[in-house]
Write a protein that holds these residues in place. Structure first.
Motif, PDB file in Angstrom:
ATOM      1  N   UNK A  70       0.894  -1.148   0.000  1.00 56.66           N
ATOM      2  CA  UNK A  70       0.000   0.000   0.000  1.00 56.66           C
ATOM      3  C   UNK A  70       0.939   1.205   0.000  1.00 56.66           C
ATOM      4  N   UNK A  71       0.765   2.107  -0.973  1.00 59.08           N
ATOM      5  CA  UNK A  71       1.715   3.202  -1.155  1.00 59.08           C
ATOM      6  C   UNK A  71       0.992   4.504  -1.445  1.00 59.08           C
ATOM      7  N   UNK A  72       1.449   5.570  -0.785  1.00 57.98           N
ATOM      8  CA  UNK A  72       0.911   6.901  -1.029  1.00 57.98           C
ATOM      9  C   UNK A  72       2.084   7.837  -1.312  1.00 57.98           C
ATOM     10  N   UNK A  73       1.928   8.662  -2.342  1.00 61.96           N
ATOM     11  CA  UNK A  73       2.931   9.659  -2.706  1.00 61.96           C
ATOM     12  C   UNK A  73       2.287  11.032  -2.550  1.00 61.96           C
ATOM     13  N   UNK A  74       2.947  11.914  -1.789  1.00 60.35           N
ATOM     14  CA  UNK A  74       2.435  13.262  -1.557  1.00 60.35           C
ATOM     15  C   UNK A  74       3.498  14.277  -1.975  1.00 60.35           C
ATOM     16  N   UNK A  75       3.112  15.311  -2.717  1.00 54.67           N
ATOM     17  CA  UNK A  75       4.087  16.293  -3.203  1.00 54.67           C
ATOM     18  C   UNK A  75       4.520  17.272  -2.112  1.00 54.67           C
ATOM     19  N   UNK A  76       5.798  17.637  -2.162  1.00 52.92           N
ATOM     20  CA  UNK A  76       6.355  18.685  -1.315  1.00 52.92           C
ATOM     21  C   UNK A  76       6.968  19.742  -2.231  1.00 52.92           C
ATOM     22  N   UNK A  77       6.890  20.989  -1.821  1.00 53.32           N
ATOM     23  CA  UNK A  77       7.442  22.086  -2.624  1.00 53.32           C
ATOM     24  C   UNK A  77       7.988  23.157  -1.692  1.00 53.32           C
ATOM     25  N   UNK A  78       9.281  23.408  -1.749  1.00 53.31           N
ATOM     26  CA  UNK A  78       9.909  24.406  -0.879  1.00 53.31           C
ATOM     27  C   UNK A  78       9.253  25.778  -1.043  1.00 53.31           C
ATOM     28  N   UNK A  79       8.843  26.107  -2.272  1.00 50.16           N
ATOM     29  CA  UNK A  79       8.223  27.412  -2.525  1.00 50.16           C
ATOM     30  C   UNK A  79       6.690  27.360  -2.500  1.00 50.16           C
ATOM     31  N   UNK A  80       6.139  26.206  -2.133  1.00 52.59           N
ATOM     32  CA  UNK A  80       4.684  26.057  -2.043  1.00 52.59           C
ATOM     33  C   UNK A  80       4.008  25.668  -3.342  1.00 52.59           C
ATOM     34  N   UNK A  81       4.749  25.694  -4.474  1.00 48.88           N
ATOM     35  CA  UNK A  81       4.139  25.431  -5.784  1.00 48.88           C
ATOM     36  C   UNK A  81       4.859  24.381  -6.624  1.00 48.88           C
ATOM     37  N   UNK A  82       6.168  24.483  -6.736  1.00 52.46           N
ATOM     38  CA  UNK A  82       6.949  23.627  -7.636  1.00 52.46           C
ATOM     39  C   UNK A  82       7.480  22.416  -6.879  1.00 52.46           C
ATOM     40  N   UNK A  83       6.968  21.249  -7.215  1.00 53.98           N
ATOM     41  CA  UNK A  83       7.314  20.031  -6.483  1.00 53.98           C
ATOM     42  C   UNK A  83       8.798  19.712  -6.657  1.00 53.98           C
ATOM     43  N   UNK A  84       9.492  19.626  -5.529  1.00 53.52           N
ATOM     44  CA  UNK A  84      10.926  19.321  -5.553  1.00 53.52           C
ATOM     45  C   UNK A  84      11.276  18.106  -4.691  1.00 53.52           C
ATOM     46  N   UNK A  85      10.274  17.559  -4.014  1.00 51.22           N
ATOM     47  CA  UNK A  85      10.487  16.385  -3.187  1.00 51.22           C
ATOM     48  C   UNK A  85       9.158  15.659  -3.029  1.00 51.22           C
TER      49      UNK A  85
END
Length: 167
Positions: free
Chosen positions: A133-148
């Protein structure tokens, strides 16, 4: 942030990780960044958590490159080996060319779209792990551009129970 709901059958670890991710968003409409993730706030989740860096495509490549930054102990157990610091396309060469394998990852980056899946592992894995069971959630240092990517994974054995280390 994109509206996203887990299925009712999702494991409590998935639900807690999703609630945590939502709760650390810096403001309405902004994605949380790595700087908002506090491991001390989620000790119960840590064995199931992984963080993945997102890098530009390799020369001639079409999709971003992904490298594991941190991998929890349960996730390493499910894979059957340590993954921290490793590039995804180096241990799964088909990842770059297999849209069924990479689609959710790429969509998460390009569209800031969370992804959830339960089913047979698609990557090389511990032979005792028959389902994940796997979930991927976006992270973005600037709040918009996913970098992690902030992910959680649970591996299950042939009885449908959470995979435990074999003694």
């Amino acid at each position: 942030m994109t509206a996203f709901a887990l299925p009712d059958s999702a494991h409590p670890v998935m639900r807690d990780a999703h609630a945590y991710w939502h709760g650390i968003a810096p403001a309405a409409g902004l994605l949380p960044g790595r700087q908002h993730v506090d491991p001390t706030a989620i000790p119960r989740l840590l064995p199931h958590v992984w963080l993945m860096e997102v890098h530009p495509p390799a020369p001639g490549g079409q999709i971003p490159r992904f490298r594991f930054r941190l991998v929890g102990s349960h996730v390493d157990l499910g894979f059957g080996e340590a993954k921290t610091g490793r590039w995804l396309d180096e241990f799964e060469p088909e990842f770059n060319s297999d849209a069924a394998m990479n689609g959710a990852w790429v969509a998460c980056v390009r569209h800031a779209t969370p992804a959830y899946r339960r089913g047979r592992p698609r990557f090389r894995f511990n032979h005792n792990a028959v389902e994940l069971e796997r979930m991927i959630l976006p992270l973005a240092a600037n709040g918009h551009d996913v970098d992690m990517l902030f992910g959680t994974t649970i591996f299950y054995d042939e009885r449908g129970e959470v995979l435990q280390e074999m003694l």
